[in-house]
Design a protein around this motif. Structure first.
Motif, PDB file in Angstrom:
ATOM      1  N   UNK A   1       0.836  -1.208   0.000  1.00  0.00           N
ATOM      2  CA  UNK A   1       0.000   0.000   0.000  1.00  0.00           C
ATOM      3  C   UNK A   1       0.866   1.252   0.000  1.00  0.00           C
ATOM      4  N   UNK A   2       1.968   1.223   0.749  1.00  0.00           N
ATOM      5  CA  UNK A   2       2.880   2.378   0.792  1.00  0.00           C
ATOM      6  C   UNK A   2       3.552   2.567  -0.560  1.00  0.00           C
ATOM      7  N   UNK A   3       4.028   1.470  -1.179  1.00  0.00           N
ATOM      8  CA  UNK A   3       4.704   1.570  -2.467  1.00  0.00           C
ATOM      9  C   UNK A   3       3.779   2.095  -3.553  1.00  0.00           C
ATOM     10  N   UNK A   4       2.507   1.692  -3.519  1.00  0.00           N
ATOM     11  CA  UNK A   4       1.570   2.133  -4.550  1.00  0.00           C
ATOM     12  C   UNK A   4       1.307   3.631  -4.479  1.00  0.00           C
ATOM     13  N   UNK A   5       1.399   4.198  -3.293  1.00  0.00           N
ATOM     14  CA  UNK A   5       1.098   5.620  -3.129  1.00  0.00           C
ATOM     15  C   UNK A   5       2.355   6.475  -3.012  1.00  0.00           C
ATOM     16  N   UNK A   6       3.502   5.842  -3.215  1.00  0.00           N
ATOM     17  CA  UNK A   6       4.745   6.595  -3.157  1.00  0.00           C
ATOM     18  C   UNK A   6       4.903   7.419  -4.429  1.00  0.00           C
ATOM     19  N   UNK A   7       5.270   8.686  -4.281  1.00  0.00           N
ATOM     20  CA  UNK A   7       5.431   9.584  -5.426  1.00  0.00           C
ATOM     21  C   UNK A   7       6.853  10.137  -5.419  1.00  0.00           C
ATOM     22  N   UNK A   8       7.770   9.554  -6.191  1.00  0.00           N
ATOM     23  CA  UNK A   8       9.134  10.108  -6.236  1.00  0.00           C
ATOM     24  C   UNK A   8       9.139  11.449  -6.953  1.00  0.00           C
ATOM     25  N   UNK A   9       9.773  12.442  -6.371  1.00  0.00           N
ATOM     26  CA  UNK A   9       9.809  13.774  -6.972  1.00  0.00           C
ATOM     27  C   UNK A   9      11.219  14.164  -7.402  1.00  0.00           C
ATOM     28  N   UNK A  10      12.164  13.296  -7.259  1.00  0.00           N
ATOM     29  CA  UNK A  10      13.526  13.603  -7.658  1.00  0.00           C
ATOM     30  C   UNK A  10      14.468  12.564  -7.096  1.00  0.00           C
ATOM     31  N   UNK A  11      15.725  12.707  -7.400  1.00  0.00           N
ATOM     32  CA  UNK A  11      16.722  11.810  -6.834  1.00  0.00           C
ATOM     33  C   UNK A  11      17.626  12.603  -5.900  1.00  0.00           C
ATOM     34  N   UNK A  52       4.050  18.976 -20.969  1.00  0.00           N
ATOM     35  CA  UNK A  52       5.025  18.819 -19.899  1.00  0.00           C
ATOM     36  C   UNK A  52       6.192  18.003 -20.421  1.00  0.00           C
ATOM     37  N   UNK A  53       7.406  18.425 -20.139  1.00  0.00           N
ATOM     38  CA  UNK A  53       8.598  17.778 -20.701  1.00  0.00           C
ATOM     39  C   UNK A  53       9.311  16.949 -19.637  1.00  0.00           C
ATOM     40  N   UNK A  54       9.877  15.834 -20.073  1.00  0.00           N
ATOM     41  CA  UNK A  54      10.668  14.972 -19.183  1.00  0.00           C
ATOM     42  C   UNK A  54      11.736  14.287 -20.018  1.00  0.00           C
ATOM     43  N   UNK A  55      12.814  13.888 -19.353  1.00  0.00           N
ATOM     44  CA  UNK A  55      13.930  13.234 -20.045  1.00  0.00           C
ATOM     45  C   UNK A  55      14.235  11.887 -19.404  1.00  0.00           C
ATOM     46  N   UNK A  56      14.708  10.971 -20.231  1.00  0.00           N
ATOM     47  CA  UNK A  56      15.132   9.649 -19.771  1.00  0.00           C
ATOM     48  C   UNK A  56      16.646   9.549 -19.885  1.00  0.00           C
ATOM     49  N   UNK A  57      17.286   9.060 -18.829  1.00  0.00           N
ATOM     50  CA  UNK A  57      18.721   8.848 -18.878  1.00  0.00           C
ATOM     51  C   UNK A  57      19.026   7.647 -19.774  1.00  0.00           C
ATOM     52  N   UNK A  58      20.095   7.738 -20.528  1.00  0.00           N
ATOM     53  CA  UNK A  58      20.411   6.666 -21.486  1.00  0.00           C
ATOM     54  C   UNK A  58      20.930   5.403 -20.818  1.00  0.00           C
ATOM     55  N   UNK A  59      21.524   5.538 -19.649  1.00  0.00           N
ATOM     56  CA  UNK A  59      22.153   4.376 -19.018  1.00  0.00           C
ATOM     57  C   UNK A  59      21.575   4.029 -17.649  1.00  0.00           C
ATOM     58  N   UNK A  60      21.225   5.049 -16.856  1.00  0.00           N
ATOM     59  CA  UNK A  60      20.808   4.813 -15.478  1.00  0.00           C
ATOM     60  C   UNK A  60      19.303   4.569 -15.408  1.00  0.00           C
ATOM     61  N   UNK A  69      17.651   3.479 -12.999  1.00  0.00           N
ATOM     62  CA  UNK A  69      17.072   3.846 -11.720  1.00  0.00           C
ATOM     63  C   UNK A  69      16.447   5.223 -11.723  1.00  0.00           C
ATOM     64  N   UNK A  70      16.775   6.059 -12.724  1.00  0.00           N
ATOM     65  CA  UNK A  70      16.212   7.403 -12.825  1.00  0.00           C
ATOM     66  C   UNK A  70      14.921   7.440 -13.622  1.00  0.00           C
ATOM     67  N   UNK A  71      14.469   6.292 -14.122  1.00  0.00           N
ATOM     68  CA  UNK A  71      13.221   6.259 -14.902  1.00  0.00           C
ATOM     69  C   UNK A  71      12.031   6.720 -14.072  1.00  0.00           C
ATOM     70  N   UNK A  72      12.087   6.495 -12.766  1.00  0.00           N
ATOM     71  CA  UNK A  72      10.942   6.832 -11.921  1.00  0.00           C
ATOM     72  C   UNK A  72      10.695   8.337 -11.864  1.00  0.00           C
ATOM     73  N   UNK A  73      11.718   9.143 -12.185  1.00  0.00           N
ATOM     74  CA  UNK A  73      11.522  10.601 -12.168  1.00  0.00           C
ATOM     75  C   UNK A  73      10.594  11.005 -13.302  1.00  0.00           C
ATOM     76  N   UNK A  74      10.854  10.493 -14.523  1.00  0.00           N
ATOM     77  CA  UNK A  74       9.967  10.779 -15.654  1.00  0.00           C
ATOM     78  C   UNK A  74       8.593  10.137 -15.439  1.00  0.00           C
ATOM     79  N   UNK A  75       8.593   8.939 -14.857  1.00  0.00           N
ATOM     80  CA  UNK A  75       7.342   8.237 -14.560  1.00  0.00           C
ATOM     81  C   UNK A  75       6.474   9.063 -13.599  1.00  0.00           C
ATOM     82  N   UNK A  76       7.086   9.582 -12.527  1.00  0.00           N
ATOM     83  CA  UNK A  76       6.347  10.393 -11.557  1.00  0.00           C
ATOM     84  C   UNK A  76       5.913  11.720 -12.162  1.00  0.00           C
TER      85      UNK A  76
END
Length: 332
Positions: A91-101, A292-300, A302-309
């Motif tokens: 339940x916590x993971x489903x409602x977690x909203x990452x806003x940055x790294x 709204x603009x977002x970018x995906x890192x080419x290698x990392x 783990x940063x996909x969640x920033x664009x996802x959020x």
């Protein structure tokens, strides 16, 4: 008289020279006292061994105390405990909203180099409409007290639609869209094709997401398509479109139905999102669209969640204002 005076002068010289010699001897003796005794190599190593031995003994005691403090005595977990906590954790993971790294937060974008931006991000997540109004942006006034009137009741019970580009150069297409929008994982197109995800043909892709907004909470089933012509010519079906992922070229919307072919009208009727790879040049047309603009890192990855959020934070806010009928209906 003269001989007596000379004798007295000689006696004075002798006494002064005697005093000078005495002072010189005292100084040399004082200097000799200051000279330190030479320490032999054997004595040096003996002293070092004693110091190191004391430090090792002290460090062993400190190490033992640290290990004792870090022991999990009294905090043991077994399979039964983990299973009992699984539902709460999910339940916590489903409602977690990452806003940055960690890097983006510690970058401290504020010119004063403080971390006030962290507080702004928190306020944006907790109350996006209020924070948007405070910044002078396109803030939406709060709804009047009481249950709001639904403008499009014919959308109740329908599935919201997300449209992705057809172009092979787009980072997210029908081949890898479900993995990104449902799970927050970006799978490059070539890898997705090797995994057999390109065998879907014209099948409709759906996924369910747990939504928590001011209207209520619950599961919402989303549809992903890349050809909006499947919706036919009924404008009520086109109103199910909630998000459009832009390719960056206006020809993407050339044969869309009615006003939906005009990018200005399109992004006033839906949530626009432009996704690109880090380092890619943003097309000039995108700067004139309300997206709204977002970018995906080419290698990392783990940063996909920033664009996802970034996508879901923006879409949840947009749907709360413009497509409440497609969200869970709860008590306001």
């Amino acid at each position: 008289k003269s001989s007596r005076g000379r004798d007295r002068h000689k006696d004075r010289k002798r006494s002064s020279s005697g005093k000078d010699r005495g002072r010189g001897e005292e100084k040399s003796a004082h200097k000799k006292k200051k000279v330190k005794e030479v320490v032999t190599t054997e004595e040096l190593f003996t002293n070092l061994n004693e110091v190191v031995g004391k430090r090792v003994a002290d460090s062993d005691v400190t190490k033992a105390e640290i290990i004792k403090a870090l022991k999990a005595d009294g905090f043991e977990f077994n399979a039964e405990t983990l299973e009992n906590c699984r539902e709460s954790a999910q339940h916590i993971f489903e409602n977690e909203i990452p806003v940055g790294n960690s890097a983006s937060i510690l970058r401290a974008a504020n010119p004063r180099k403080d971390l006030s931006r962290v507080l702004e991000i928190f306020n944006e997540v907790m109350n996006p409409r209020k924070s948007s109004s405070a910044r002078g942006g396109r803030g939406v006034p709060p709804p009047p007290p009481g249950k709001p009137t639904l403008k499009r009741p014919y959308l109740l019970g329908k599935n919201p639609v997300i449209i992705v580009p057809k172009g092979m150069t787009a980072p997210v297409t029908l081949v890898n869209a479900q993995e990104f929008f449902a799970n927050g994982n970006f799978v490059p197109r070539d890898i997705a094709l090797k995994q057999g995800r390109g065998q879907r043909g014209n099948q409709k892709i759906t996924f369910t997401r747990q939504v928590r907004v001011s209207t209520g909470s619950g599961p919402v089933e989303f549809e992903i398509i890349d050809n909006p012509k499947k919706l036919g010519t009924n404008l009520k079906d086109w109103d199910r479109i909630v998000a459009v992922v832009a390719l960056g070229q206006s020809w993407q919307f050339k044969d869309w139905y009615n006003q939906w072919s005009d990018p200005v009208q399109l992004f006033s009727r839906s949530f626009g999102f432009y996704l690109s790879m880090e380092g890619d040049r943003i097309p000039q047309d995108v700067g004139t669209w309300s997206v709204k603009k977002a970018k995906l890192n080419r290698d990392k990855r783990g940063l996909d969640t920033i664009a996802f959020a970034s996508f879901w934070n923006g879409l949840d806010e947009w749907m709360t204002v413009h497509r409440r009928e497609l969200l869970p209906q709860g008590q306001d």
